[in-house]
Design a protein around this motif. Sequence first.
Motif, PDB file in Angstrom:
ATOM      1  N   THR A 107      38.476  97.474  14.690  1.00  0.00           N
ATOM      2  CA  THR A 107      39.121  98.795  14.650  1.00  0.00           C
ATOM      3  C   THR A 107      40.631  98.696  14.456  1.00  0.00           C
ATOM      4  O   THR A 107      41.278  99.681  14.117  1.00  0.00           O
ATOM      5  CB  THR A 107      38.856  99.578  15.951  1.00  0.00           C
ATOM      6  N   GLN A 108      41.191  97.498  14.690  1.00  0.00           N
ATOM      7  CA  GLN A 108      42.644  97.345  14.536  1.00  0.00           C
ATOM      8  C   GLN A 108      43.047  96.997  13.102  1.00  0.00           C
ATOM      9  O   GLN A 108      44.227  96.846  12.814  1.00  0.00           O
ATOM     10  CB  GLN A 108      43.156  96.239  15.488  1.00  0.00           C
ATOM     11  N   LEU A 109      42.066  96.864  12.204  1.00  0.00           N
ATOM     12  CA  LEU A 109      42.373  96.464  10.831  1.00  0.00           C
ATOM     13  C   LEU A 109      42.696  97.671   9.956  1.00  0.00           C
ATOM     14  O   LEU A 109      42.232  98.780  10.223  1.00  0.00           O
ATOM     15  CB  LEU A 109      41.169  95.727  10.212  1.00  0.00           C
ATOM     16  N   SER A 110      43.450  97.424   8.875  1.00  0.00           N
ATOM     17  CA  SER A 110      43.688  98.473   7.873  1.00  0.00           C
ATOM     18  C   SER A 110      42.410  98.640   7.041  1.00  0.00           C
ATOM     19  O   SER A 110      41.493  97.810   7.114  1.00  0.00           O
ATOM     20  CB  SER A 110      44.844  98.078   6.959  1.00  0.00           C
ATOM     21  N   GLY A 111      42.388  99.679   6.215  1.00  0.00           N
ATOM     22  CA  GLY A 111      41.203  99.930   5.377  1.00  0.00           C
ATOM     23  C   GLY A 111      40.856  98.742   4.494  1.00  0.00           C
ATOM     24  O   GLY A 111      39.699  98.329   4.395  1.00  0.00           O
ATOM     25  N   GLY A 112      41.880  98.181   3.850  1.00  0.00           N
ATOM     26  CA  GLY A 112      41.647  97.040   2.956  1.00  0.00           C
ATOM     27  C   GLY A 112      41.163  95.824   3.725  1.00  0.00           C
ATOM     28  O   GLY A 112      40.282  95.089   3.269  1.00  0.00           O
ATOM     29  N   GLN A 113      41.760  95.614   4.899  1.00  0.00           N
ATOM     30  CA  GLN A 113      41.329  94.470   5.716  1.00  0.00           C
ATOM     31  C   GLN A 113      39.888  94.655   6.188  1.00  0.00           C
ATOM     32  O   GLN A 113      39.099  93.702   6.210  1.00  0.00           O
ATOM     33  CB  GLN A 113      42.263  94.324   6.920  1.00  0.00           C
ATOM     34  N   LYS A 114      39.533  95.886   6.532  1.00  0.00           N
ATOM     35  CA  LYS A 114      38.141  96.158   6.948  1.00  0.00           C
ATOM     36  C   LYS A 114      37.176  95.814   5.822  1.00  0.00           C
ATOM     37  O   LYS A 114      36.122  95.222   6.043  1.00  0.00           O
ATOM     38  CB  LYS A 114      37.977  97.639   7.328  1.00  0.00           C
ATOM     39  N   GLN A 115      37.548  96.218   4.598  1.00  0.00           N
ATOM     40  CA  GLN A 115      36.661  95.933   3.459  1.00  0.00           C
ATOM     41  C   GLN A 115      36.570  94.432   3.213  1.00  0.00           C
ATOM     42  O   GLN A 115      35.513  93.918   2.884  1.00  0.00           O
ATOM     43  CB  GLN A 115      37.148  96.659   2.196  1.00  0.00           C
ATOM     44  N   ARG A 116      37.702  93.721   3.354  1.00  0.00           N
ATOM     45  CA  ARG A 116      37.654  92.269   3.136  1.00  0.00           C
ATOM     46  C   ARG A 116      36.786  91.607   4.200  1.00  0.00           C
ATOM     47  O   ARG A 116      36.021  90.687   3.914  1.00  0.00           O
ATOM     48  CB  ARG A 116      39.069  91.669   3.141  1.00  0.00           C
ATOM     49  N   PHE A 117      36.870  92.118   5.434  1.00  0.00           N
ATOM     50  CA  PHE A 117      36.009  91.560   6.483  1.00  0.00           C
ATOM     51  C   PHE A 117      34.548  91.834   6.164  1.00  0.00           C
ATOM     52  O   PHE A 117      33.676  90.970   6.318  1.00  0.00           O
ATOM     53  CB  PHE A 117      36.380  92.151   7.849  1.00  0.00           C
ATOM     54  N   SER A 118      34.291  93.046   5.680  1.00  0.00           N
ATOM     55  CA  SER A 118      32.920  93.412   5.330  1.00  0.00           C
ATOM     56  C   SER A 118      32.380  92.502   4.224  1.00  0.00           C
ATOM     57  O   SER A 118      31.217  92.070   4.261  1.00  0.00           O
ATOM     58  CB  SER A 118      32.899  94.886   4.917  1.00  0.00           C
ATOM     59  N   VAL A 119      33.236  92.177   3.238  1.00  0.00           N
ATOM     60  CA  VAL A 119      32.808  91.245   2.187  1.00  0.00           C
ATOM     61  C   VAL A 119      32.553  89.863   2.804  1.00  0.00           C
ATOM     62  O   VAL A 119      31.571  89.189   2.469  1.00  0.00           O
ATOM     63  CB  VAL A 119      33.859  91.166   1.053  1.00  0.00           C
ATOM     64  N   ALA A 120      33.420  89.456   3.749  1.00  0.00           N
ATOM     65  CA  ALA A 120      33.223  88.148   4.402  1.00  0.00           C
ATOM     66  C   ALA A 120      31.859  88.076   5.073  1.00  0.00           C
ATOM     67  O   ALA A 120      31.187  87.032   5.043  1.00  0.00           O
ATOM     68  CB  ALA A 120      34.330  87.893   5.422  1.00  0.00           C
ATOM     69  N   THR A 121      31.419  89.193   5.667  1.00  0.00           N
ATOM     70  CA  THR A 121      30.120  89.165   6.366  1.00  0.00           C
ATOM     71  C   THR A 121      28.963  88.929   5.394  1.00  0.00           C
ATOM     72  O   THR A 121      27.917  88.442   5.795  1.00  0.00           O
ATOM     73  CB  THR A 121      29.854  90.464   7.168  1.00  0.00           C
ATOM     74  N   THR A 122      29.170  89.245   4.109  1.00  0.00           N
ATOM     75  CA  THR A 122      28.086  89.000   3.146  1.00  0.00           C
ATOM     76  C   THR A 122      27.945  87.505   2.852  1.00  0.00           C
ATOM     77  O   THR A 122      26.940  87.073   2.297  1.00  0.00           O
ATOM     78  CB  THR A 122      28.314  89.726   1.784  1.00  0.00           C
ATOM     79  N   LEU A 123      28.982  86.729   3.193  1.00  0.00           N
ATOM     80  CA  LEU A 123      29.000  85.309   2.806  1.00  0.00           C
ATOM     81  C   LEU A 123      28.509  84.381   3.918  1.00  0.00           C
ATOM     82  O   LEU A 123      28.383  83.169   3.704  1.00  0.00           O
ATOM     83  CB  LEU A 123      30.426  84.905   2.407  1.00  0.00           C
ATOM     84  N   ILE A 124      28.221  84.953   5.090  1.00  0.00           N
ATOM     85  CA  ILE A 124      27.927  84.131   6.273  1.00  0.00           C
ATOM     86  C   ILE A 124      26.732  83.205   6.054  1.00  0.00           C
ATOM     87  O   ILE A 124      26.733  82.056   6.485  1.00  0.00           O
ATOM     88  CB  ILE A 124      27.698  85.048   7.502  1.00  0.00           C
ATOM     89  N   ASN A 125      25.722  83.678   5.369  1.00  0.00           N
ATOM     90  CA  ASN A 125      24.514  82.855   5.172  1.00  0.00           C
ATOM     91  C   ASN A 125      24.573  82.060   3.866  1.00  0.00           C
ATOM     92  O   ASN A 125      23.542  81.622   3.375  1.00  0.00           O
ATOM     93  CB  ASN A 125      23.240  83.713   5.249  1.00  0.00           C
ATOM     94  N   ASN A 126      25.790  81.882   3.341  1.00  0.00           N
ATOM     95  CA  ASN A 126      25.982  81.096   2.117  1.00  0.00           C
ATOM     96  C   ASN A 126      25.006  81.532   1.013  1.00  0.00           C
ATOM     97  O   ASN A 126      24.254  80.721   0.477  1.00  0.00           O
ATOM     98  CB  ASN A 126      25.805  79.608   2.457  1.00  0.00           C
ATOM     99  N   PRO A 127      25.036  82.832   0.683  1.00  0.00           N
ATOM    100  CA  PRO A 127      24.004  83.385  -0.209  1.00  0.00           C
ATOM    101  C   PRO A 127      24.225  83.023  -1.672  1.00  0.00           C
ATOM    102  O   PRO A 127      25.328  82.644  -2.061  1.00  0.00           O
ATOM    103  CB  PRO A 127      24.162  84.894  -0.020  1.00  0.00           C
ATOM    104  N   ARG A 128      23.180  83.165  -2.466  1.00  0.00           N
ATOM    105  CA  ARG A 128      23.292  82.954  -3.920  1.00  0.00           C
ATOM    106  C   ARG A 128      23.717  84.231  -4.630  1.00  0.00           C
ATOM    107  O   ARG A 128      24.244  84.199  -5.722  1.00  0.00           O
ATOM    108  CB  ARG A 128      21.947  82.472  -4.486  1.00  0.00           C
ATOM    109  N   ILE A 129      23.445  85.377  -3.969  1.00  0.00           N
ATOM    110  CA  ILE A 129      23.753  86.688  -4.559  1.00  0.00           C
ATOM    111  C   ILE A 129      24.345  87.561  -3.453  1.00  0.00           C
ATOM    112  O   ILE A 129      23.805  87.575  -2.345  1.00  0.00           O
ATOM    113  CB  ILE A 129      22.465  87.382  -5.042  1.00  0.00           C
ATOM    114  N   ILE A 130      25.424  88.291  -3.770  1.00  0.00           N
ATOM    115  CA  ILE A 130      25.876  89.292  -2.787  1.00  0.00           C
ATOM    116  C   ILE A 130      25.837  90.688  -3.402  1.00  0.00           C
ATOM    117  O   ILE A 130      25.984  90.856  -4.610  1.00  0.00           O
ATOM    118  CB  ILE A 130      27.284  89.008  -2.201  1.00  0.00           C
TER     119      ILE A 130
END
Length: 254
Positions: free
Chosen positions: A131-154
């Motif tokens: 909740t302390q992040l800016s909008g852009g930082q929130k989106q970047r964090f959200s993109v980071a969460t897609t990478l946690i399982n080392n996926p082939r497709i996001i």
Amino acid sequence: MSNNVIISVENLTKSYGQFQAVKGITFQVMEGEIFGLLGPNGAGKSTTLEIIETLREKSGGTVTVDGFNLDTHPNNIKSVIGVQLQASGYYPGLNLLQLIELFAGLYHRTVDAEALLESVNLLDKARSKFTQLSGGQKQRFSVATTLINNPRIIFLDEPTTGLDPQARRSLWDLIKNIREQGTTVIITTHYMDEAEYLCDRIAIIDSGKIVALDTPDKLIDDLVASGFERPKQVKLANLEDVFIHLTGKSLRDE
Ligand SMILES: Nc1ncnc2c1ncn2[C@@H]1O[C@H](COP(=O)(O)OP(=O)(O)OP(=O)(O)O)[C@@H](O)[C@H]1O
């Protein structure tokens, strides 16, 4: 981009009661490309994505992801894809490092959470709450969460909506970087400049049907070749012209 098909969708249909939201669409996504799904509100983009992501039942058709058939091997599909986790799952008491470790645990993975945060330029926020992040930082964090399982497709559903121009460009760089690591990206967006800049190919969906599918350049050239001219413009057409010409509806935020 390779010549390997990583996602194949054939004659996909989805009905909600009497209403057919997806009316038999067919497309393929190639390994390593950034593939855009564009369309007016209600066109069927999220429905299509969520079916491929195994989050929604289809009514008909065939979907194959990285060689796995959706009907018979949905769990294999889950293990090779990365989806944006809903912000409601970002437990308010946890900081970014702790959230990543929690999600990694849910995937039964170990992950270098600091390296992951660094890759999305958020290492200095590692001990901040979401909740302390800016909008852009929130989106970047959200993109980071897609990478946690080392996926082939996001899968990224409107990742830059509501961001200022700088934050959008920073996210574009991040998405291009992710693709350069070999990950295939499927993105939905309402921004034509974003699609033109980021996507190798786009499918334009209108009322549950694909009305065009090609590279942004080719779609623009085809429209120009058809005799279309933008009045009083130096350039003869842009991707937005293609879109409006095909769908007859201007994009609008709700
Ligand atoms: N659970 C549901 N029950 C009934 N109708 C639904 C449901 N989900 C979506 N729809 C309808 O299906 C159609 C396609 O919706 P969808 O969310 O896939 O569109 P979209 O292209 O993602 O739109 P947007 O750009 O607004 O996100 C819409 O008419 C929507 O109202």
